[in-house]
Design a protein around this motif. Structure first.
Motif, PDB file in Angstrom:
ATOM      1  N   ARG B 395       8.801   6.713  49.958  1.00  0.00           N
ATOM      2  CA  ARG B 395       9.171   6.830  51.377  1.00  0.00           C
ATOM      3  C   ARG B 395      10.660   6.583  51.536  1.00  0.00           C
ATOM      4  O   ARG B 395      11.207   5.662  50.936  1.00  0.00           O
ATOM      5  N   VAL B 396      11.301   7.410  52.357  1.00  0.00           N
ATOM      6  CA  VAL B 396      12.751   7.332  52.497  1.00  0.00           C
ATOM      7  C   VAL B 396      13.149   7.177  53.966  1.00  0.00           C
ATOM      8  O   VAL B 396      12.684   7.933  54.821  1.00  0.00           O
ATOM      9  N   TYR B 397      13.979   6.182  54.229  1.00  0.00           N
ATOM     10  CA  TYR B 397      14.652   6.046  55.521  1.00  0.00           C
ATOM     11  C   TYR B 397      16.074   6.596  55.374  1.00  0.00           C
ATOM     12  O   TYR B 397      16.777   6.219  54.440  1.00  0.00           O
ATOM     13  N   LEU B 398      16.477   7.470  56.275  1.00  0.00           N
ATOM     14  CA  LEU B 398      17.856   7.955  56.281  1.00  0.00           C
ATOM     15  C   LEU B 398      18.688   7.089  57.219  1.00  0.00           C
ATOM     16  O   LEU B 398      18.216   6.694  58.291  1.00  0.00           O
ATOM     17  N   ALA B 399      19.925   6.793  56.809  1.00  0.00           N
ATOM     18  CA  ALA B 399      20.789   5.948  57.639  1.00  0.00           C
ATOM     19  C   ALA B 399      22.233   6.127  57.210  1.00  0.00           C
ATOM     20  O   ALA B 399      22.523   6.750  56.187  1.00  0.00           O
ATOM     21  N   GLY B 400      23.147   5.555  57.993  1.00  0.00           N
ATOM     22  CA  GLY B 400      24.553   5.529  57.631  1.00  0.00           C
ATOM     23  C   GLY B 400      24.821   4.431  56.611  1.00  0.00           C
ATOM     24  O   GLY B 400      23.923   3.643  56.268  1.00  0.00           O
ATOM     25  N   PRO B 401      26.067   4.360  56.119  1.00  0.00           N
ATOM     26  CA  PRO B 401      26.382   3.402  55.055  1.00  0.00           C
ATOM     27  C   PRO B 401      26.236   1.936  55.479  1.00  0.00           C
ATOM     28  O   PRO B 401      25.949   1.083  54.631  1.00  0.00           O
ATOM     29  N   ALA B 402      26.401   1.640  56.762  1.00  0.00           N
ATOM     30  CA  ALA B 402      26.301   0.239  57.201  1.00  0.00           C
ATOM     31  C   ALA B 402      24.864  -0.257  57.095  1.00  0.00           C
ATOM     32  O   ALA B 402      24.598  -1.342  56.558  1.00  0.00           O
ATOM     33  N   VAL B 403      23.918   0.531  57.589  1.00  0.00           N
ATOM     34  CA  VAL B 403      22.508   0.150  57.488  1.00  0.00           C
ATOM     35  C   VAL B 403      22.077   0.131  56.021  1.00  0.00           C
ATOM     36  O   VAL B 403      21.326  -0.754  55.586  1.00  0.00           O
ATOM     37  N   ALA B 404      22.582   1.099  55.240  1.00  0.00           N
ATOM     38  CA  ALA B 404      22.216   1.149  53.818  1.00  0.00           C
ATOM     39  C   ALA B 404      22.679  -0.115  53.104  1.00  0.00           C
ATOM     40  O   ALA B 404      21.905  -0.767  52.381  1.00  0.00           O
ATOM     41  N   ALA B 405      23.941  -0.495  53.322  1.00  0.00           N
ATOM     42  CA  ALA B 405      24.473  -1.680  52.633  1.00  0.00           C
ATOM     43  C   ALA B 405      23.763  -2.946  53.121  1.00  0.00           C
ATOM     44  O   ALA B 405      23.410  -3.829  52.317  1.00  0.00           O
ATOM     45  N   ALA B 410      19.719  -7.352  52.253  1.00  0.00           N
ATOM     46  CA  ALA B 410      18.563  -8.062  52.795  1.00  0.00           C
ATOM     47  C   ALA B 410      17.292  -7.832  51.974  1.00  0.00           C
ATOM     48  O   ALA B 410      16.323  -8.581  52.101  1.00  0.00           O
ATOM     49  N   GLY B 411      17.272  -6.758  51.177  1.00  0.00           N
ATOM     50  CA  GLY B 411      16.064  -6.443  50.420  1.00  0.00           C
ATOM     51  C   GLY B 411      14.988  -5.827  51.290  1.00  0.00           C
ATOM     52  O   GLY B 411      13.839  -5.675  50.881  1.00  0.00           O
ATOM     53  N   ARG B 412      15.361  -5.469  52.487  1.00  0.00           N
ATOM     54  CA  ARG B 412      14.443  -4.833  53.437  1.00  0.00           C
ATOM     55  C   ARG B 412      15.291  -4.036  54.411  1.00  0.00           C
ATOM     56  O   ARG B 412      16.520  -4.192  54.459  1.00  0.00           O
ATOM     57  N   LEU B 413      14.637  -3.173  55.177  1.00  0.00           N
ATOM     58  CA  LEU B 413      15.360  -2.430  56.201  1.00  0.00           C
ATOM     59  C   LEU B 413      16.057  -3.427  57.129  1.00  0.00           C
ATOM     60  O   LEU B 413      15.407  -4.329  57.669  1.00  0.00           O
ATOM     61  N   ALA B 414      17.368  -3.276  57.274  1.00  0.00           N
ATOM     62  CA  ALA B 414      18.126  -4.244  58.074  1.00  0.00           C
ATOM     63  C   ALA B 414      19.335  -3.572  58.708  1.00  0.00           C
ATOM     64  O   ALA B 414      19.909  -2.639  58.144  1.00  0.00           O
ATOM     65  N   GLY B 415      19.708  -4.050  59.860  1.00  0.00           N
ATOM     66  CA  GLY B 415      20.914  -3.571  60.524  1.00  0.00           C
ATOM     67  C   GLY B 415      22.106  -4.411  60.094  1.00  0.00           C
ATOM     68  O   GLY B 415      21.941  -5.565  59.673  1.00  0.00           O
ATOM     69  N   PRO B 416      23.316  -3.852  60.184  1.00  0.00           N
ATOM     70  CA  PRO B 416      24.507  -4.574  59.714  1.00  0.00           C
ATOM     71  C   PRO B 416      24.786  -5.862  60.486  1.00  0.00           C
ATOM     72  O   PRO B 416      25.366  -6.803  59.932  1.00  0.00           O
ATOM     73  N   GLU B 417      24.358  -5.898  61.745  1.00  0.00           N
ATOM     74  CA  GLU B 417      24.649  -7.109  62.541  1.00  0.00           C
ATOM     75  C   GLU B 417      23.837  -8.311  62.052  1.00  0.00           C
ATOM     76  O   GLU B 417      24.140  -9.451  62.393  1.00  0.00           O
ATOM     77  N   GLU B 418      22.816  -8.056  61.230  1.00  0.00           N
ATOM     78  CA  GLU B 418      22.021  -9.172  60.693  1.00  0.00           C
ATOM     79  C   GLU B 418      22.731  -9.883  59.552  1.00  0.00           C
ATOM     80  O   GLU B 418      22.329 -10.972  59.145  1.00  0.00           O
ATOM     81  N   ILE B 419      23.749  -9.220  58.961  1.00  0.00           N
ATOM     82  CA  ILE B 419      24.400  -9.791  57.772  1.00  0.00           C
ATOM     83  C   ILE B 419      25.480 -10.773  58.196  1.00  0.00           C
ATOM     84  O   ILE B 419      26.341 -10.435  58.990  1.00  0.00           O
TER      85      ILE B 419
END
Lengths: 167, 419
Positions: B395-405, B410-419
């Motif tokens: 299964r693949v989630y598509l995203a920009g580099p910020a969400v990817a990084a 996080a080891g899970r789907l995460a938004g950049p503001e969580e980091i």
């Protein structure tokens, strides 16, 4: 005038459904003709008559850009495909491979499976003989009609090349 | 009749004053491309049609990018066949060995696609060159073979949708998020047979890398092409880069569009497209916290220098989650070199990334990081259909580099503001 029976299909018939990737390893349009559309209608390949029509819904030929999809339909004897709309690359590939296609939402909705149809490729007039009904499809552009009558894009280019060598 | 940018370019290439939407025209093309998926079919069709020479060796680009460096015997044979074809026909532009990279990114970066030009490629994402103001269209292998011989192709003149980009990009929001919002709004057939033409005040702040991402993603709305104006940003990019003189062809002020789609960037947050559709778009903050096995930062829509900068900015001084493989694959050799010079490569490696050679990587499931059954990935690439990046049960989630990084950390789907 093209004459044949209608074989009806739904929306989004994709290129994998037209000819599955498992048959593409063999570059053999006769083999493809035996398996065309088999995952959707297994009886189609064995029973389709020369000149019969595919009548389908929206976005016919979506999915991969494979040129084997129109080639397989042509090899099976399909006279033309009538649909609400075609995927962009199927539209290109059909004319390039020498297969006639027509956009006609009215016919696509009204025609029943196995109805006998007449289609005038020049005017785009479709007659449903069993329903005694007519539908007007967008006529094929003259450039594309010529492409089909020349046997498709590669044959057209081959002929132009031969002419240029003679000239 | 006032004309769109697409109409103007087609008219100019078929010797007409005007090109009417719906009309079929045969036009001279400026550039023809193929890659290692399509080239074997193109070369076979070229010979089938009796082709002996190409119309112009300077205007043909064939790049092995999907399976490079050669991943197996079949890939090696294909690359060899392409190389021999290039030698036989004296092709002027060759990107082999250390020059290899993603064809679409190379063609933009090397100044081989130019404003006002008409280009075809045997790959659906050839529309990427619309970033430079060209009308660039993905076509079948026979179209490309015929054009190799004749320098010509037929086109159905498209209607255009005017996409107006306004506002300002919030932190961590970039071109991929604009693109995903566009896919969400238009759906897979929203621009069927049509061109997208990008306009609006945000363009002044969108560099050529962002434009490549959006032009490439245009195809996922069903569009034939996605075009940007050849504005000052574009002209600046082409300085010292353009391989030929060029002439911009912009739309007339009174041009008619089938639809206007306005996207206000200020209202966006980082987005993802959920498995298995690029159009199933949601804010990353509301897309759940599914554990992730792999993150891929690469491709023509996510492996450009600006993408690596965003990723490195988040990864600096941190470590990738032990469960996650982070694949970073710069799209071209010059991007890799710039990443080394800027220190981005060091930052990425210290954070625990795998840095791959310029190529398409696992984007199309062919090479360098394909997924096993049950694995979940976050990817900056552009398609997440069933089996696209590997096993049909991945299964693949598509995203920009910020969400990817952020997800890699996080080891899970995460938004950049969580980091």
């Amino acid at each position: 005038m093209l004459t044949g029976r209608a074989w009806t299909f739904g929306d989004h018939v994709d290129s994998d459904a037209i000819i599955a990737a498992r048959y593409l390893v063999h570059n053999d349009s006769h083999l493809w003709a035996k398996h065309v559309l088999e995952d959707l209608r297994p009886e189609f390949a064995g029973q389709v008559g020369f000149g019969d029509f595919i009548v389908a819904g929206r976005n016919f030929g979506c999915g991969s850009a494979r040129e084997q999809a129109p080639l397989a339909l042509k090899a099976a004897g399909v006279g033309a495909v009538i649909a609400v709309s075609f995927a962009r690359l199927f539209f290109r590939n059909a004319f390039n491979m020498g297969l006639l296609i027509f956009e006609c939402p009215q016919a696509a909705r009204a025609v029943h499976d196995h109805d006998r149809l007449d289609l005038d490729p020049y005017s785009g007039l479709i007659r449903d003989l069993d329903q005694d009904n007519t539908f007007q499809a967008q006529p094929v552009d003259p450039y594309l009609a010529r492409l089909v009558s020349q046997g498709g894009l590669l044959r057209k280019v081959a002929r132009e090349l031969q002419d240029s060598y003679k000239g | 009749m006032a004309q769109t940018q697409s109409q103007k370019i087609l008219a100019a290439h078929c010797g007409q004053d005007q090109a009417r939407p719906g009309e079929i025209v045969e036009a001279q093309v400026d550039l023809v491309m193929a890659n290692d998926v399509s080239a074997p079919l193109v070369i076979r069709a070229f010979h089938q049609a009796g082709g002996l020479q190409v119309f112009n060796p300077q205007r043909v680009v064939m790049v092995a990018d999907h399976f490079t460096p050669n991943k197996d015997l079949a890939a090696a044979q294909t690359a060899r066949q392409m190389s021999e074809f290039a030698s036989q026909h004296g092709l002027g532009q060759r990107f082999e060995g250390a020059q290899a990279g993603v064809a679409h990114s190379l063609i933009c970066e090397q100044g081989l696609a130019l404003p006002g030009e008409l280009i075809i490629g045997a790959d659906s994402r050839a529309c990427t060159y619309g970033a430079l103001g060209a009308l660039a269209v993905g076509v079948g292998s026979s179209d490309v073979a015929a054009a190799l011989i004749t320098g010509r192709a037929w086109f159905k003149v498209p209607q255009s949708i005017r996409v107006v980009l306004t506002g300002h990009l919030p932190p961590w929001v970039g071109a991929k998020d604009l693109g995903l919002e566009m896919l969400r709004r238009l759906g897979p057939e929203g621009a069927h047979y049509q061109s997208l033409e990008f306009h609006g005040p945000l363009l002044a702040g969108l560099d050529l890398e962002a434009r490549q991402c959006l032009a490439s993603m245009s195809v996922d709305t069903g569009a034939k092409a996605g075009l940007f104006p050849a504005d000052q940003v574009c002209a600046g990019y082409l300085e010292g880069r353009a391989r030929r003189p060029w002439r911009a062809l912009g739309p007339d002020d009174q041009a008619e569009y089938s639809q206007v789609l306005e996207i206000d960037a200020s209202r966006l947050e980082p987005l993802v497209a959920r498995p298995h559709s690029p159009h199933d778009v949601a804010p990353a903050s509301q897309a759940g916290r599914e554990p992730v096995d792999q993150v891929f930062i690469g491709s023509c829509t996510g492996g450009l220098l600006s993408d690596l900068r965003v990723a490195a900015g988040l990864l600096a001084g941190r470590r990738v989650h032990p469960r996650v493989r982070l694949m970073v694959i710069p799209a071209t050799p010059s991007i890799l070199l710039a990443a080394l010079r800027e220190g981005l490569a060091e930052t990425l490696l210290e954070a625990g990334a795998i840095l791959g050679p310029p190529s398409c990587g696992p984007c199309a499931g062919g090479h360098l990081g394909v997924l096993a059954a049950g694995e979940v990935a976050v990817s900056t690439s552009n398609r997440n259909f069933v089996g696209r990046m590997g096993h049909p049960k991945s299964r693949v989630y598509l995203a920009g580099p910020a969400v990817a990084a952020a997800s890699a950390l996080a080891g899970r789907l995460a938004g950049p503001e969580e980091i």
